[in-house]
Each structure stands twice: as C-alpha cells, then as structure tokens.
Design an enzyme around this catalytic site. Structure first.
Site, PDB file in Angstrom:
ATOM      1  CG  ASP A   1      14.183 -12.484  89.035  1.00  0.00           C
ATOM      2  OD1 ASP A   1      13.049 -12.087  89.329  1.00  0.00           O
ATOM      3  OD2 ASP A   1      15.027 -12.816  89.883  1.00  0.00           O
TER       4      ASP A   1
ATOM      5  CE  LYS B   1       8.225 -16.608  90.321  1.00  0.00           C
ATOM      6  NZ  LYS B   1       8.665 -16.154  91.634  1.00  0.00           N
ATOM      7  CG  ASN B   2       8.191 -12.435  90.733  1.00  0.00           C
ATOM      8  OD1 ASN B   2       7.766 -13.473  91.262  1.00  0.00           O
ATOM      9  ND2 ASN B   2       9.447 -12.286  90.389  1.00  0.00           N
TER      10      ASN B   2
ATOM     11  CB  CYS C   1      15.903 -19.824  98.944  1.00  0.00           C
ATOM     12  SG  CYS C   1      16.445 -18.449  97.945  1.00  0.00           S
TER      13      CYS C   1
ATOM     14  NE  ARG D   1       9.095 -22.061  93.742  1.00  0.00           N
ATOM     15  CZ  ARG D   1       9.754 -21.409  94.699  1.00  0.00           C
ATOM     16  NH1 ARG D   1      10.901 -21.867  95.166  1.00  0.00           N
ATOM     17  NH2 ARG D   1       9.274 -20.288  95.197  1.00  0.00           N
TER      18      ARG D   1
ATOM     19  NE  ARG E   1      15.271 -14.319  98.106  1.00  0.00           N
ATOM     20  CZ  ARG E   1      14.415 -14.768  97.210  1.00  0.00           C
ATOM     21  NH1 ARG E   1      14.454 -16.016  96.829  1.00  0.00           N
ATOM     22  NH2 ARG E   1      13.483 -13.971  96.740  1.00  0.00           N
TER      23      ARG E   1
HETATM   24  C1  EPZ Z   1      11.694 -10.386  94.541  1.00  0.00           C
HETATM   25  O1  EPZ Z   1      12.236 -11.105  95.632  1.00  0.00           O
HETATM   26  C2  EPZ Z   1      11.323 -11.416  93.483  1.00  0.00           C
HETATM   27  N1  EPZ Z   1      10.299 -12.317  94.016  1.00  0.00           N
HETATM   28  C3  EPZ Z   1      12.577 -12.195  93.085  1.00  0.00           C
HETATM   29  O2  EPZ Z   1      12.195 -13.088  92.042  1.00  0.00           O
HETATM   30  C4  EPZ Z   1      13.613 -11.209  92.542  1.00  0.00           C
HETATM   31  O3  EPZ Z   1      14.800 -11.913  92.230  1.00  0.00           O
HETATM   32  C5  EPZ Z   1      13.903 -10.141  93.594  1.00  0.00           C
HETATM   33  O4  EPZ Z   1      12.656  -9.492  93.986  1.00  0.00           O
HETATM   34  C6  EPZ Z   1      14.860  -9.062  93.093  1.00  0.00           C
HETATM   35  O5  EPZ Z   1      14.316  -8.453  91.958  1.00  0.00           O
HETATM   36  C7  EPZ Z   1       9.015 -11.910  94.019  1.00  0.00           C
HETATM   37  O6  EPZ Z   1       8.677 -10.804  93.609  1.00  0.00           O
HETATM   38  C8  EPZ Z   1       8.001 -12.896  94.532  1.00  0.00           C
HETATM   39  P1  EPZ Z   1      14.354  -8.281  97.436  1.00  0.00           P
HETATM   40  P2  EPZ Z   1      12.497 -10.351  97.038  1.00  0.00           P
HETATM   41  O7  EPZ Z   1      13.705  -8.157  98.752  1.00  0.00           O
HETATM   42  O8  EPZ Z   1      11.476  -9.303  97.242  1.00  0.00           O
HETATM   43  C9  EPZ Z   1      17.971  -8.092 100.481  1.00  0.00           C
HETATM   44  C10 EPZ Z   1      12.183 -15.092  90.905  1.00  0.00           C
HETATM   45  O9  EPZ Z   1      13.089 -15.702  90.339  1.00  0.00           O
HETATM   46  N2  EPZ Z   1      16.953  -7.886 101.521  1.00  0.00           N
HETATM   47  O10 EPZ Z   1      14.162  -7.194  96.434  1.00  0.00           O
HETATM   48  O11 EPZ Z   1      12.660 -11.401  98.066  1.00  0.00           O
HETATM   49  C11 EPZ Z   1      17.892  -9.475  99.843  1.00  0.00           C
HETATM   50  O12 EPZ Z   1      18.622 -10.409 100.618  1.00  0.00           O
HETATM   51  C12 EPZ Z   1      12.388 -14.502  92.269  1.00  0.00           C
HETATM   52  O13 EPZ Z   1      11.035 -14.896  90.401  1.00  0.00           O
HETATM   53  C13 EPZ Z   1      17.369  -7.651 102.834  1.00  0.00           C
HETATM   54  O14 EPZ Z   1      18.570  -7.635 103.146  1.00  0.00           O
HETATM   55  O15 EPZ Z   1      13.894  -9.660  96.763  1.00  0.00           O
HETATM   56  C14 EPZ Z   1      18.500  -9.247  98.483  1.00  0.00           C
HETATM   57  O16 EPZ Z   1      19.904  -9.312  98.596  1.00  0.00           O
HETATM   58  C15 EPZ Z   1      13.734 -14.883  92.834  1.00  0.00           C
HETATM   59  N3  EPZ Z   1      16.424  -7.450 103.784  1.00  0.00           N
HETATM   60  C16 EPZ Z   1      18.081  -7.824  98.136  1.00  0.00           C
HETATM   61  O17 EPZ Z   1      17.687  -7.216  99.377  1.00  0.00           O
HETATM   62  C17 EPZ Z   1      15.087  -7.457 103.510  1.00  0.00           C
HETATM   63  O18 EPZ Z   1      14.268  -7.254 104.429  1.00  0.00           O
HETATM   64  C18 EPZ Z   1      16.914  -7.728  97.179  1.00  0.00           C
HETATM   65  O19 EPZ Z   1      15.908  -8.572  97.685  1.00  0.00           O
HETATM   66  C19 EPZ Z   1      14.686  -7.710 102.171  1.00  0.00           C
HETATM   67  C20 EPZ Z   1      15.636  -7.909 101.189  1.00  0.00           C
END
Ligand code: EPZ
Length: 427
Positions: free
Chosen positions: A306, A22-23, A117, A398, A122
C-alpha cells in the site's frame, strides 16, 4: 466528477495529525456483528469506505451513528438480514469482511463475490476454504457466496498466502466456534493484530495476535466494546513521502513508527531525516535531496504494497535508478503511465518497475485508477512544475480523510474541484 488540482513547487512545513486507520476501522465495524449490543469506536476516519461499510451493516438491520468527530456508535442488537448485495460489495471489496462474523452470528450469510478491481483479480478462495474447514457449507451461485453453518467448529487452518482480510474473516468466524482453531501462516499486519485485540476485549480467547500462528479457543458469547482505532500507518507513510518530495520539514503527529519500520528504513535510505520526538510525534525533514533506493513489497513486516505507488512517486525525482518489485498484487502499476505523463522515466517489466530519476516533473491532467495510485499522483503533483489535475478523486476519498486539506494546511496549493461545473472552475 471531483478532481484534485495542485499547483506544484510548494515546500511543506508545519505540523499535521494522522487520522484513524481505514484498514483497522473496517474489520472493527465487521466485528460488531458478533455482539448483540452497542459498540463505540473513536478515532474512526470519515471515509467513503467507512460510509459504504455503514450502508452494508444498516442493510442487515444495524444502526450506526456518528457521535461527534471520529466517534461512531454501532447498534447490532437487531440484525435481521444475512445478505450483502452486489451494488454495495462491488464498490468496496472489504465488504467480504462481513462473511465470517455474519456466519458466526446468524448461521448463514449471502455475500456477493467481490469481483476483481484495478490492482488485481483478488480472489477470496482462501476465505472460503477456511470457512469450509470451520464447518460451513458454501455454494457459489449467480455471483453470490451462499454460506450456511448451524454451528461452526474449530479447525486447523493453513493459509497458502497470509491474506489480511482472509485472516480477519477466519478469526471472526472462529471466536465463538465449538472447540479450538489454529490459523497458520496468518497475516501479521498491525491492523490484524488490532482486530485480535478488539475481539479479546469483547471476551474472545485468542493467542498469538500479530504473529503467524493464531490459536483461538471458542467462547459462548461476546460483549460490546468501546475502542479507539489505531492511526493509519499508510497515511503516515504517504505524508512522509509528501515531505520528502517537496523538500519540506513537518511534524507528523499520532503515527506509530513501530508499524512503519520498513517504510522508515527505505525513506531514510532515500535521504529523508525521520526522528521520533516521543509523544509529540515524528519530525520528517526532506531537504537533503532524494537518493534512489530499491524496494520489494512483502507481507508485514516487509515493505507494504500500500506504500509502493507513493514511494515510486518519490523515486521519479531521485538521483539514480531504483528498482521497485511488486510481489503482492499482479497489476499494481496503474500509476506508472500517469506518472510518465508528468515526465517520469519508468520502465515496467512484469512485476518490476525500473525508475530512472529525472530532474523535474511537469504538471499535467492525470487520472486516478485506485486508491494508492491517486495518492501517488497527488504526491507527484506537489513537486511538479505547474498545475496537475487528478481526476476521479473519489478513489482518494475512499481511503484518505481530507488529504488535500491536510496538505494545504502544510502550505501546498491544493484543492478539490467539481470538474462537471466546467473547466473554468479550475481558475
Ligand atoms: C488488504 O487487502 C488491504 N485491505 C489492502 O489495502 C492491502 O493492499 C492488502 O491487504 C495487502 O496488504 C484491507 O485491509 C481492507 P490480501 P486483502 O488478501 O485482504 C491473494 C488499500 O489500499 N489472495 O492480503 O484483500 C490476493 O489476490 C487496500 O487500503 C488470494 O489469492 O489482501 C493478493 O495477491 C488495497 N486468495 C494476496 O493474496 C484469497 O483468498 C494478498 O491479498 C485472498 C487473497
């Protein structure tokens, strides 16, 4: 309302193939906005999130067609729109992935702020900060990100957090920018590396794919691609836990162990036997009992967040105490209260859960709250005594392609029912 009904206690045996990731599929679909032509992807998982992304792209003027199982054709030769509406974005946060490529192609983008969410606030501040460094003017208005950039230009970007979709968004924004972009502290997840490979195949000039430093030299134009999406490492890890929690013996085909080293290491510590059989796949055997093991979620190559909920389900039946620390998201323990309803003994203190293994779980009606929490509840239901009904099964749909069908093919007594048709449907 769909629910998953599981009669626990069946040992999983047989063989199963992992679906596409998916990702990896979602950023690949976003990247098609960078070309003015037809791209073809194979091994695309048929998921709710992929259909949502399809709606997002079609809302912009793209045409997406399934051409047989797992094959998706994406025609972006007629992109007119620049807006990703709240109605679509609120159902899938990954919609933010169209911001970078849309800005690169159209010079403007209006994307609804994703909002929080179940697992956390996020924010997308790092996406926006990086795009501004690339020359975009960004205004937040009425819940929307309004971005304009007649011409993006290369920049030196340092990411405070190695954000996965943030890295992907900025990479896609930079590939046709004027000059060179360096992204430091970039995310190194295999899905990020795969997006870089897709962009390079489109003609982008990217160095450092899969490392913390990406160097992207802007090019004039990109060309369409034909590409096969990588297998889903999180689905593979979820299936491994399913084998462990049911003391099973299964050949998992299509997964790449090199993307799962942290997960495999911890599952072996927990007592699973995991043996790669060259191109045949990976043999997983779980009949040696479950030992407790501590985990701490970290950016890749650390233990993936994840897989935290799924690993916790396994630890509820381990002999001993395991400490599970979640360092990525601030609220990713929503599965704890539901697992406790099934008899698990878990105490949460801040971002740490202490799991005291019990001898058995008992089936119960439970509620899914997010994608991986729902997987965790299904896994617990496979081992629990009696019936477990996991409601809000749309969370599972999803991110997992027919997980209940895969589990049933391995001997699990699991099926999807429509609760609205009355509880007697449960049979
Ligand atoms: C990706 O989400 C994945 N989704 C998530 O998978 C996964 O859990 C996550 O990466 C971490 O590996 C997809 O790839 C579509 P992040 P993403 O930005 O990119 C903070 C699943 O179950 N952050 O790496 O949204 C954020 O709040 C999903 O398949 C900021 O503060 O995750 C988090 O605490 C769930 N500011 C941390 O960074 C920003 O601008 C990591 O988030 C961006 C992120």
């Amino acid at each position: 309302m769909k629910a998953i009904v599981i009669e626990g206690g069946e040992r999983l045996v047989g063989e199963v193939r992992v679906s596409g990731a998916k990702n990896a599929a979602l950023p690949a679909l976003a990247a098609t906005l960078l070309v003015n032509d037809i791209c073809r992807f194979t091994n695309v998982p048929h998921l709710r999130d992929v259909e949502t992304f399809r709606a997002l792209l079609e809302n912009l003027g793209a045409r997406l067609q399934w051409r047989g199982k797992g094959e998706m054709e994406v025609d972006t030769s007629n992109i007119k729109g620049v807006t990703a509406p709240y109605e679509l974005v609120k159902t899938m946060r990954a919609s933010i992935l169209i911001l970078g490529p849309l800005l690169a192609r159209m010079g403007e983008a209006v994307v609804s702020l994703p909002g929080g969410c179940a697992i956390g606030a996020r924010p997308v501040d790092l996406h926006l900060k990086g795009l501004e460094q690339l020359g975009a003017q960004i205004v937040l208005e009425h819940g929307y990100i309004k971005a304009k950039a007649p011409k993006l230009k290369g920049a030196q970007i340092y990411l405070d957090i190695p954000t996965v979709t943030g890295t992907e968004n900025l990479m896609m924004a930079a590939v046709m920018a004027k000059g060179t972009t360096v992204i430091e502290n970039a995310a190194c997840e295999p899905e990020v590396e795969e997006l870089a490979q897709i962009l390079v195949k489109m003609g982008a000039d990217i160095e450092g794919a899969g490392t913390k430093i990406l160097t992207i030299r802007g090019v004039e134009k990109l060309r369409p691609v034909v590409y096969s999406i990588m297998p889903d490492r999180i689905e593979a890890g979820t299936l491994m836990v399913a084998v462990g929690i049911t003391r099973g013996n299964v050949l998992i085909k299509g997964c790449r162990l090199e993307h799962l080293e942290a997960v495999v290491g911890k599952l072996r510590e927990a007592g699973l036997e995991i043996s790669p059989l060259e191109e045949k796949g990976v043999r997983v055997v779980g009949d040696h009992g479950i030992r407790s093991a501590d985990i701490k979620t970290l950016p890749y190559p650390g233990f993936p967040t994840d897989m935290q909920a799924q690993f916790m389900a396994l630890m509820t039946l381990a002999n001993g105490i395991s400490v599970i620390s979640e360092t990525i998201f601030e609220n990713r323990f929503m599965h704890v209260s539901e697992l406790s309803r099934m008899g698990a003994d878990i105490r949460v203190q801040g971002s740490t859960a202490i799991v005291n293994g019990v001898a058995r779980l008992s089936g119960a009606p439970v509620m899914a709250t997010d994608l991986r929490a729902s997987a965790s509840l299904v896994l617990a239901g496979l081992a629990a005594e009696g019936r477990t009904v996991v409601s809000r099964a749309y969370h599972l749909e999803r991110g997992y392609e027919d997980l209940e069908g895969k589990l049933a093919s391995l001997g699990a007594k699991v099926r999807k029912v429509d609760l609205d048709e009355g509880a007697d449907k449960l049979g």
